[in-house]
Design a protein around this motif. Structure first.
Motif, mmCIF file in Angstrom:
data_model
loop_
_atom_site.group_PDB
_atom_site.id
_atom_site.type_symbol
_atom_site.label_atom_id
_atom_site.label_comp_id
_atom_site.label_asym_id
_atom_site.label_seq_id
_atom_site.Cartn_x
_atom_site.Cartn_y
_atom_site.Cartn_z
ATOM 1 N N LEU A 3 -6.314 -1.332 -3.176
ATOM 2 C CA LEU A 3 -5.471 -0.919 -4.298
ATOM 3 C C LEU A 3 -6.312 -0.396 -5.453
ATOM 4 N N ALA A 4 -7.402 -1.101 -5.768
ATOM 5 C CA ALA A 4 -8.266 -0.656 -6.864
ATOM 6 C C ALA A 4 -8.922 0.678 -6.540
ATOM 7 N N ALA A 5 -9.307 0.885 -5.281
ATOM 8 C CA ALA A 5 -9.933 2.150 -4.898
ATOM 9 C C ALA A 5 -8.954 3.311 -5.033
ATOM 10 N N LEU B 184 0.832 -1.212 0.000
ATOM 11 C CA LEU B 184 0.000 0.000 0.000
ATOM 12 C C LEU B 184 0.859 1.250 0.000
ATOM 13 N N ASN B 185 1.949 1.229 0.767
ATOM 14 C CA ASN B 185 2.847 2.392 0.755
ATOM 15 C C ASN B 185 3.449 2.600 -0.628
ATOM 16 N N GLU B 186 3.830 1.497 -1.264
ATOM 17 C CA GLU B 186 4.375 1.601 -2.614
ATOM 18 C C GLU B 186 3.320 2.121 -3.587
ATOM 19 N N ALA B 187 2.097 1.643 -3.404
ATOM 20 C CA ALA B 187 1.016 2.124 -4.272
ATOM 21 C C ALA B 187 0.791 3.619 -4.079
ATOM 22 N N GLY B 188 0.829 4.077 -2.824
ATOM 23 C CA GLY B 188 0.646 5.505 -2.587
ATOM 24 C C GLY B 188 1.748 6.338 -3.191
ATOM 25 N N ALA B 189 2.951 5.770 -3.278
ATOM 26 C CA ALA B 189 4.077 6.527 -3.821
ATOM 27 C C ALA B 189 4.139 6.484 -5.339
ATOM 28 N N ARG B 190 3.631 5.399 -5.951
ATOM 29 C CA ARG B 190 3.823 5.224 -7.390
ATOM 30 C C ARG B 190 2.575 5.472 -8.214
ATOM 31 N N ILE B 191 1.395 5.319 -7.622
ATOM 32 C CA ILE B 191 0.163 5.491 -8.389
ATOM 33 C C ILE B 191 -0.291 6.944 -8.283
ATOM 34 N N GLY B 192 -0.639 7.529 -9.406
ATOM 35 C CA GLY B 192 -1.164 8.889 -9.405
ATOM 36 C C GLY B 192 -0.123 9.953 -9.611
ATOM 37 N N ASN B 193 1.104 9.572 -10.022
ATOM 38 C CA ASN B 193 2.121 10.589 -10.283
ATOM 39 C C ASN B 193 1.858 11.337 -11.578
ATOM 40 N N SER B 194 1.040 10.780 -12.417
ATOM 41 C CA SER B 194 0.713 11.426 -13.692
ATOM 42 C C SER B 194 -0.799 11.553 -13.800
ATOM 43 N N LEU B 195 -1.243 12.636 -14.384
ATOM 44 C CA LEU B 195 -2.676 12.841 -14.594
ATOM 45 C C LEU B 195 -3.081 12.329 -15.977
ATOM 46 N N ASP B 196 -2.524 11.188 -16.324
ATOM 47 C CA ASP B 196 -2.887 10.524 -17.574
ATOM 48 C C ASP B 196 -3.566 9.204 -17.226
ATOM 49 N N THR C 46 -5.163 -6.909 -15.291
ATOM 50 C CA THR C 46 -5.652 -6.043 -16.361
ATOM 51 C C THR C 46 -6.469 -4.916 -15.749
ATOM 52 N N VAL C 47 -6.623 -3.834 -16.503
ATOM 53 C CA VAL C 47 -7.464 -2.714 -16.110
ATOM 54 C C VAL C 47 -8.335 -2.340 -17.306
ATOM 55 N N ASP C 48 -9.649 -2.344 -17.090
ATOM 56 C CA ASP C 48 -10.624 -1.920 -18.098
ATOM 57 C C ASP C 48 -11.346 -0.678 -17.577
ATOM 58 N N LEU C 49 -11.468 0.328 -18.413
ATOM 59 C CA LEU C 49 -12.167 1.552 -18.058
ATOM 60 C C LEU C 49 -13.337 1.752 -19.007
ATOM 61 N N THR D 140 -1.741 6.055 -15.339
ATOM 62 C CA THR D 140 -2.160 5.704 -13.986
ATOM 63 C C THR D 140 -2.536 4.229 -13.897
ATOM 64 N N ALA D 141 -3.222 3.707 -14.915
ATOM 65 C CA ALA D 141 -3.574 2.281 -14.921
ATOM 66 C C ALA D 141 -2.320 1.410 -14.977
ATOM 67 N N ARG D 142 -1.351 1.805 -15.778
ATOM 68 C CA ARG D 142 -0.098 1.032 -15.838
ATOM 69 C C ARG D 142 0.662 1.105 -14.519
ATOM 70 N N GLU D 143 0.592 2.229 -13.830
ATOM 71 C CA GLU D 143 1.251 2.342 -12.525
ATOM 72 C C GLU D 143 0.641 1.369 -11.519
ATOM 73 N N LEU D 144 -0.674 1.176 -11.574
ATOM 74 C CA LEU D 144 -1.307 0.189 -10.699
ATOM 75 C C LEU D 144 -0.765 -1.207 -10.968
#
Length: 901
Positions: free
Chosen positions: A484-486, A332-344, A365-368, A348-352
């Motif tokens: 993580l998904a949230a 979770l700490n890694e997710a907080g540091a790595r997810i959301g660094n870009s507003l793309d 996989t991630v589907d939007l 962001t999906a690839r960072e997850l």
């Protein structure tokens, strides 16, 4: 009388050095009734020869009949019990004294022989009784009893520590037939110590909560306690003779056996060795912590290994739970540091997936929702989970192919949807995590379909899968996947909202910029606008950069470049307001310095609730407004006259313009920068520069020449150096500048406006000075007719004569000084009438009965545009007529006159 020694071998003190090991060896042998390591009978047993041969400890096979006459090898009971002997002659004095007696009493034989034992060892109060016993013994009676005596080390000093000895006196006879006695003495303290050690050994085996084993040198169990037996079944005696292979499976049994042999050989203890195995009647894996140490006999000989085991299965399970919790927290700490660094969204999906693969799962996989990606607020079919989705990311630690077994594989970027009854559609519909069952023959063991929920809205679906051979997903894994998904969903939703705002702001900004390629009289114009691009550490937002090209009367042109400080929709709106204000002020034909002064007031009004007037009042007192509501902007405003090729500049904190004259190097014009718009309190200065024919003028914003990696001075020099060949087409010059400079950093917007000077030819200008007299009206008509005929503009002659007559007449009646008439031919025909009067003409509607007052109305009807402007020496009234091109029809003067009545 001969002495009967207790032991054939000599020893300094065989019991003292081995006293610490006595308890362990005694505990090992006493309850079972087995012999010691050297084959010596246990206490109370008779040494009965067995058939065959036995190991006497001497290394040779000795016949059974001779075994009882061999010396006792190390490991006998006499190593623990201090036994001494001496003999008493007929006179009641000591006549023989053994070596053991010397060790027990501390008196050498030379001194002891001839002593009275009663006088030497018995307390004075008991000597009388002792003498009577001695007489009875010498009379031929046996006697056994406990006798108090003093320790030998203090006997000479007349009083030492008292001790007890168990004495066995046997009557004997000398060679002469006289009565004597042999005494066998045992130290009672040693016996009591052995009893205590036995009791302690029994307590350890009987009451210890840990499994306790004594293992012999053959790695067989010698003794087990009840705790061990309760774990593996049966009674403690049932486990005697068993080995590690009877309890553990290979190769764990081989590992433990090798460790036991190493402990037996080296004597090194083993602490907290973890052993894994099973107990009878259960298939659950158990874990034990084992401590091993070598056990020695009283003489120091290794006789086996002590095994102390503790069941740590629950502790290991708790440790695994704690390790899993720490691992999840780290994830979770890694997710907080790595997810959301870009507003793309895609980034962001690839960072997850970079976080969860392979640390949490093997495939993901991630589907939007496609509608959300397209900017729709509520995608169709969201309620039942059947809306179209786009796969934006896929990651795998075992394969490069997407999930198999669930229909055709979905490639990244493909649009698809899940069947209504599928677990994935159910997860989207209910916003709850679903476990997707594995298919036969597939690679995947279990899959979690986790809806991505942000602000109570499902934005997509994340799938996490583990392949066969991995641990299945548990409840803790399910909770972690939801978290993580949230987190990723919130970042994706923020990116979606940002993209929507960015696109709207960009549309707004582009709509406020000049459409197409600007056209100006006497100038060749080229322009570029590049919005800032997003980066990994800084999201992109539209800025407040703008440029404008405004046509002014008299074939003059206003060139404007500005930059509102800040970014985003707020900066774009402020830019639009300032640009509209600039165009409005430009139409008033104000001087450049006056335009910037008015813009400064407007900029201050943007951040004040009451507008410009409130901002003006606030400027007179200390300002305590929120800095977020302060609008600051830089701007350079230039007015170019195509007739004189002179350009007037005014600057409000902007970068200086760059001028490239033919055959010369580029240089930055020395224009006083002034204060930015919105600061107030300082006047703006003007600078007038004459531009040679073919010169190149460049206006720009700081995004072109400044970035984090490029200082402003370095960027300005690079920009000046890029303008090396001004003779190229302006479009090529713009492309060359953008390609030469490092404009791909994308940290700020870039606005570039370039103009090449093409002055109005002298034969396209007609200029006359008229005296202030009535005849000047007719002369003005003649000059206009002649000039138009020379330009082949005969269709405009009548209209021009009529309008020139009206303007010159007004100048004679209401103006002052001499009158100047000027005709300018470019894309349109412009007629200007100059005089020294300061009163501006004002058109009014004449009544039907009025004879005059319709001149300016007539000018407005027949011309494309008209107006007046102030000059340093008066005013100028002008009108503009379109050139005849066969398509644009000219207004009929007669019809225009009739329309006035």
């Amino acid at each position: 009388m001969s002495e009967i020694p207790a032991k054939a071998t000599e020893s300094e003190d065989p019991s003292d050095g081995a006293r610490a090991e006595a308890a362990g060896e005694t505990a090992a042998g006493a309850p079972s009734g087995t012999t010691g390591g050297a084959g010596v009978p246990a206490r109370g047993e008779l040494s009965v020869p067995r058939t065959g041969s036995r190991d006497t400890g001497l290394g040779d096979d000795v016949p059974a009949g001779d075994a009882i006459w061999q010396s006792s090898p190390p490991g006998s009971m006499y190593d623990y019990i201090k036994v001494a002997s001496f003999s008493i002659g007929p006179d009641g004095l000591v006549d023989q004294w053994s070596l053991r007696a010397e060790q027990l009493f501390g008196i050498p034989a030379g001194r002891a022989v001839g002593m009275d034992p009663i006088e030497a060892f018995v307390d004075p109060d008991l000597r009388e009784q002792g003498q009577r016993k001695m007489a009875e013994i010498l009379d031929g009676r046996e006697w056994t009893g406990v006798v108090p005596f003093r320790t030998p080390d203090t006997a000479e000093e007349g009083g030492g520590q008292e001790a007890l000895a168990e004495v066995y006196v046997m009557p004997t006879r000398t060679e002469d037939g006289e009565k004597a006695a042999v005494c066998i003495v045992v130290d009672v303290r040693t016996l009591r110590r052995i009893e205590t050690d036995l009791a302690a050994s029994q307590s350890i085996f009987g009451q210890s909560p840990f499994g306790f084993l004594l293992i012999d040198p053959d790695l067989r169990i010698r003794r087990a306690n009840q705790q061990f037996a309760s774990t593996f079944g049966g009674t403690p005696d049932d486990h005697r003779g068993r080995g590690v292979h009877d309890y553990l499976r290979s190769p764990e049994a081989e590992r433990v056996a090798a460790t036991l042999r190493r402990v037996l050989e080296t004597g090194d203890s083993i602490t907290d060795m973890h052993v894994t195995g099973f107990v009878p009647g259960s298939n659950d894996r158990r874990h034990w912590s084992i401590n091993l140490y070598r056990v020695h006999s009283g003489s120091g000989r290794p006789i086996g290994i002590a095994w102390l085991g503790t069941d740590i299965t629950s502790r290991r399970a708790a440790a695994r739970e704690a390790a899993a919790a720490r691992r999840n927290l780290a994830l979770l700490n890694e997710a907080g540091a790595r997810i959301g660094n870009s507003l793309d969204l895609e980034t962001t999906a690839r960072e997850l997936l970079d976080v969860v693969v392979p640390g949490f799962c093997d495939l993901a996989t991630v589907d939007l929702y496609q509608g959300l990606l397209a900017g729709d607020e509520t995608p169709p079919g969201l309620a039942d989970g059947s809306a179209q989705l786009r796969r934006v990311a896929f990651a795998s630690a075992v394969s490069d192919a997407p999930f198999v077994g669930g229909g055709a594989p979905v490639a990244v970027g493909a649009v698809h949807h899940y069947p209504f009854n599928s677990p994935c559609a159910d997860a989207l519909r209910t916003a709850r995590t679903q476990l997707v069952p594995a298919e036969e023959g597939g690679l995947v063991q279990s899959t979690l379909a986790v809806p991505m929920v942000a602000h109570d809205t499902v934005v997509g679906l994340a799938q996490f899968a583990r392949t066969k051979g991995s641990e299945p997903f548990g409840d803790r894994d399910r909770d972690l996947a939801v978290e993580l998904a949230a987190r990723a969903a919130v970042c994706i939703d923020n990116a979606r909202l940002y993209r929507r705002e960015h696109e709207r702001a960009l549309i707004l900004q582009r709509s406020l910029l000049p459409p197409g390629d600007p056209v100006a009289s006497g100038l060749d114009i080229a322009c570029r606008y590049l919005p800032g691009a997003s980066s990994a550490d800084r999201p992109s937002e539209v800025g407040g950069d703008w440029f404008d090209v405004i046509e002014l009367p008299g074939h003059r042109t206003a060139l404007v470049v500005g930059d509102v400080m800040g970014r985003g929709l707020r900066a774009a709106v402020a830019m639009g307001e300032l640009r509209s204000a600039v165009r409005t002020l430009a139409l008033l034909d104000l001087e450049p310095a006056e335009v910037l002064s008015a813009l400064d007031e407007i900029a201050r009004g943007l951040g004040a609730p009451g507008g410009v007037q409130q901002a003006t009042r606030a400027a007179r007192r200390p300002r305590e407004a929120d800095l977020s509501e302060v609008y600051l902007a830089t701007c350079v405003y230039a007015v170019y006259d195509s007739v004189t090729r002179r350009c007037t500049f005014a600057n409000a904190g902007h970068l200086p313009p760059v001028l490239v004259e033919p055959g010369e190097d580029a240089l930055m014009l020395d224009v006083p920068p002034g204060m930015p718009l919105g600061v107030g309190g300082e006047p703006f200065e003007e600078v007038e520069v004459e531009l040679p024919e073919g010169a190149l003028l460049a206006l720009y914003t700081d995004g072109l020449v400044e970035s984090r990696d490029h200082p402003l001075d370095e960027g300005l020099q690079a920009f000046v150096g890029a303008l090396t060949d001004p003779t190229l087409p302006l479009e090529d010059v713009c492309d060359h500048v953008l390609n030469t400079l490092d404009t791909h950093h994308g940290e700020d917007d870039i606005a570039l406006l370039m103009a090449r000077v093409q002055g109005l030819p002298t034969d396209s200008v007609g200029d006359w000075t008229l005296p202030r007299e009535p005849r000047s009206v007719g002369r003005a008509r003649e000059y206009a007719r002649g000039q138009l005929l020379s330009w082949d503009l005969e269709p405009l002659v009548d209209t021009t004569e009529l309008l020139v007559s009206e303007l010159v007449t007004n100048a004679l009646r209401y103006g002052e000084g001499e009158i100047r008439l000027r005709l300018l031919l470019d894309r349109t025909l412009v007629c200007e009438v100059w005089d020294s009067g300061l009163v501006q003409p004002r058109r009014r509607r004449a009544r039907d009965t009025d004879e005059g007052g319709r001149g300016l109305q007539l000018v407005g009807l027949l011309s494309a545009a008209w107006g007046s402007r102030r000059t340093p020496r008066g005013k100028t009234v002008w009108f503009e007529l379109p050139l005849p091109d066969g398509e644009t029809g000219l207004a009929d003067p007669a019809e225009a006159l009739l329309s006035l009545f």
